[in-house]
Design an enzyme around this catalytic site. Structure first.
Site, PDB file in Angstrom:
ATOM      1  N   ASP A   7      36.138  27.949  56.237  1.00 47.30           N
ATOM      2  CA  ASP A   7      36.949  27.955  57.455  1.00 47.30           C
ATOM      3  C   ASP A   7      36.170  28.741  58.514  1.00 47.30           C
ATOM      4  O   ASP A   7      34.994  29.098  58.307  1.00 47.30           O
ATOM      5  CB  ASP A   7      38.367  28.501  57.184  1.00 47.30           C
ATOM      6  CG  ASP A   7      38.398  30.002  56.905  1.00 47.30           C
ATOM      7  OD1 ASP A   7      37.316  30.631  56.803  1.00 47.30           O
ATOM      8  OD2 ASP A   7      39.513  30.556  56.784  1.00 47.30           O
ATOM      9  N   CYS A  64      36.050  31.472  52.673  1.00 51.19           N
ATOM     10  CA  CYS A  64      36.998  31.807  53.740  1.00 51.19           C
ATOM     11  C   CYS A  64      36.923  33.317  53.951  1.00 51.19           C
ATOM     12  O   CYS A  64      35.954  33.951  53.519  1.00 51.19           O
ATOM     13  CB  CYS A  64      38.411  31.294  53.459  1.00 51.19           C
ATOM     14  SG  CYS A  64      39.311  32.105  52.122  1.00 51.19           S
ATOM     15  N   THR A  66      38.742  35.904  52.755  1.00 52.99           N
ATOM     16  CA  THR A  66      38.807  36.633  51.482  1.00 52.99           C
ATOM     17  C   THR A  66      38.307  35.806  50.295  1.00 52.99           C
ATOM     18  O   THR A  66      38.070  36.358  49.224  1.00 52.99           O
ATOM     19  CB  THR A  66      40.268  37.013  51.173  1.00 52.99           C
ATOM     20  OG1 THR A  66      41.032  35.791  51.123  1.00 52.99           O
ATOM     21  CG2 THR A  66      40.846  37.940  52.231  1.00 52.99           C
ATOM     22  N   HIS A  97      31.535  31.457  30.744  1.00 50.35           N
ATOM     23  CA  HIS A  97      32.814  31.374  30.024  1.00 50.35           C
ATOM     24  C   HIS A  97      33.762  30.340  30.604  1.00 50.35           C
ATOM     25  O   HIS A  97      34.513  29.714  29.859  1.00 50.35           O
ATOM     26  CB  HIS A  97      33.516  32.742  30.034  1.00 50.35           C
ATOM     27  CG  HIS A  97      32.845  33.765  29.156  1.00 50.35           C
ATOM     28  ND1 HIS A  97      33.481  34.909  28.728  1.00 50.35           N
ATOM     29  CD2 HIS A  97      31.590  33.805  28.625  1.00 50.35           C
ATOM     30  CE1 HIS A  97      32.651  35.622  27.970  1.00 50.35           C
ATOM     31  NE2 HIS A  97      31.494  34.987  27.902  1.00 50.35           N
ATOM     32  N   HIS A 132      34.418  28.652  24.255  1.00 51.30           N
ATOM     33  CA  HIS A 132      34.798  28.603  25.669  1.00 51.30           C
ATOM     34  C   HIS A 132      35.216  27.184  26.079  1.00 51.30           C
ATOM     35  O   HIS A 132      36.071  27.012  26.942  1.00 51.30           O
ATOM     36  CB  HIS A 132      33.650  29.113  26.546  1.00 51.30           C
ATOM     37  CG  HIS A 132      33.232  30.508  26.187  1.00 51.30           C
ATOM     38  ND1 HIS A 132      34.057  31.592  26.365  1.00 51.30           N
ATOM     39  CD2 HIS A 132      32.100  30.973  25.604  1.00 51.30           C
ATOM     40  CE1 HIS A 132      33.445  32.683  25.924  1.00 51.30           C
ATOM     41  NE2 HIS A 132      32.260  32.335  25.452  1.00 51.30           N
TER      42      HIS A 132
HETATM   43  C1  RB5 Z   1      41.874  33.346  58.200  1.00 52.03           C
HETATM   44  O1  RB5 Z   1      42.313  34.283  59.118  1.00 52.03           O
HETATM   45  C2  RB5 Z   1      42.088  33.856  56.784  1.00 52.03           C
HETATM   46  O2  RB5 Z   1      43.481  33.887  56.500  1.00 52.03           O
HETATM   47  C3  RB5 Z   1      41.360  33.000  55.788  1.00 52.03           C
HETATM   48  O3  RB5 Z   1      40.009  32.965  56.099  1.00 52.03           O
HETATM   49  C4  RB5 Z   1      41.427  33.449  54.343  1.00 52.03           C
HETATM   50  O4  RB5 Z   1      41.090  34.776  54.202  1.00 52.03           O
HETATM   51  C5  RB5 Z   1      42.637  33.053  53.603  1.00 52.03           C
HETATM   52  O5  RB5 Z   1      42.806  33.302  52.404  1.00 52.03           O
END
Ligand code: RB5
Length: 148
Positions: A7, A64, A66, A97, A132
């Site tokens: 993203d 993304c 996180t 695994h 596994h």
């Molecule tokens: C975008 O702001 C953020 O929510 C996205 O990149 C991600 O971290 C979602 O899990």
């Protein structure tokens, strides 16, 4: 062929990973996004997950902010085992695994130096099979139970 997407939050790291894959001699296919304008991460998790699940690409990398949202989305596609890794040990285990076919990274969590080492480890590590494989098959059974 490695499918890759992000993203807006993962765009810069995705660009670095594509350059890294290129330098290492891996072919990649970019499923977007193509700039830092705000987008919805499920769209990009889905694109890579479908490319891997269909066999168009052997594996995938998704990024993304996180790594959480995009990996949750990708894991909704049957046959996908997307692993969110924040260190190289997790990347090694995800392959050995869990036979993870998609690596998920969080660009707001993991610096690019470590992220590239995680990618390198994930690419170079093989699935161990054996006990596994039995566990992977049990994950597939869960999918079969709910995706008729
Ligand atoms: C975008 O702001 C953020 O929510 C996205 O990149 C991600 O971290 C979602 O899990």
């Amino acid at each position: 062929m490695i499918a890759i997407s992000s993203d807006h939050a993962g765009f810069d790291l995705k660009t670095e990973i594509i350059e890294f894959l290129d330098r290492k001699g891996y072919q990649s296919k970019d499923f977007g996004t193509c700039d830092k304008n705000s987008v919805d991460y499920p769209d990009f998790g889905l694109a890579v997950a479908e490319a891997v699940a269909s066999g168009e690409c052997e594996s995938g990398i998704i990024v993304c902010g996180t790594g959480i949202g995009i990996s949750i989305a990708a894991n909704k596609v049957p046959g996908i085992r997307a692993a969110l890794c924040t260190n190289s040990f997790m990347a090694k285990m995800a392959r050995q695994h869990n036979d993870a076919n998609i690596l998920a990274l969080g660009a707001r969590v993991t610096g690019s130096g470590l992220a590239l080492d995680i990618v390198d480890t994930w690419l170079q590590t093989e699935f161990l099979g054996g006990k596994h494989k039995i566990r992977i098959d049990k994950i597939s059974s869960i999918e079969n139970k709910y995706h008729k």
